[in-house]
Design an enzyme around this catalytic site. Structure first.
Site: not given
Ligand code: PRP
Length: 189
Positions: A104, A107, A135, A156, A163, A169
């Site tokens: 999704d 980051d 990003k 954010f 979420d 979500r």
């Molecule tokens: C979020 C998102 C990505 C990840 C991106 O997952 O869904 O998988 O962070 O960030 P990064 O590039 O810094 O790794 P999260 O760990 O919040 O779990 P979730 O998908 O269950 O919300």
């Protein structure tokens, strides 16, 4: 679309549903062309990717398989813990397969880095990454995202799989804090 209030914070729509769906249609068409004659395995990273995965494969015209794994690095926080936990493993055969990792949002890139290292223990035919959101200014790891829906500012965001403390979500649009929104800074890759 009414703003969403979380405490004193007001979230407003940054990417409306129709713009998200139009872009996913384009990504699906592009993947359909790029994987013509092959049977890729779409691998969604839970939880965030569940809606994007569903809409993306509906826009992929051809044989494909799907699997999910579950990673978590943020827990209920807005800032990454810096450590990735695997909460559900892959169940598909990855050797000699064309893998398409579905995120999704990218980051820091930590989750994709983790995926690359995980997959490197196997011998897939190929591995590409598609992320609805990216990003670019937050990236801390050297990862390549092959297909990007939207480049967004380092803010954010919630909705469409993303979420805030596990909620929101299920929203069809993607929201950001009202004071963070500069619509012109959302660019199509
Ligand atoms: C979020 C998102 C990505 C990840 C991106 O997952 O869904 O998988 O962070 O960030 P990064 O590039 O810094 O790794 P999260 O760990 O919040 O779990 P979730 O998908 O269950 O919300």
């Amino acid at each position: 679309m009414a703003p969403i209030k979380i405490g004193e914070d007001r979230f407003v729509v940054m990417l409306p549903e129709n713009r998200i769906q139009e872009r996913i249609k384009e990504l699906g068409e592009q993947l359909t062309r790029d994987y013509a004659g092959r049977t890729p395995v779409f691998i969604g990273i839970l939880n965030g990717s569940f809606l994007f995965m569903s809409d993306l494969v509906k826009n992929y015209q051809g044989d494909c398989e799907i699997d999910f794994l579950k990673l978590s690095s943020y827990g209920d926080e807005k800032i990454s813990s810096g450590k990735v936990r695997m909460l559900k493993e892959l169940n598909c055969e990855v050797n000699h397969r064309d893998l398409i990792i579905v995120e999704d949002i990218v980051d820091s890139g930590l989750s994709i880095k983790f995926m690359e290292e995980l997959i490197a223990q196997h011998t897939p035919a190929s591995m590409k990454v598609v992320s609805l959101l990216m990003k670019p200014n937050s990236l801390k790891y050297d990862v390549k995202i092959d297909y990007i829906g939207f480049n967004i500012p380092d803010k954010f965001v919630i909705g469409y799989g993303l979420d805030y403390q596990q909620k929101f979500r299920n929203l069809r649009d993607i929201y950001a804090l009202e004071q963070d929104i500069a619509v012109d800074s959302v660019t199509l890759d």
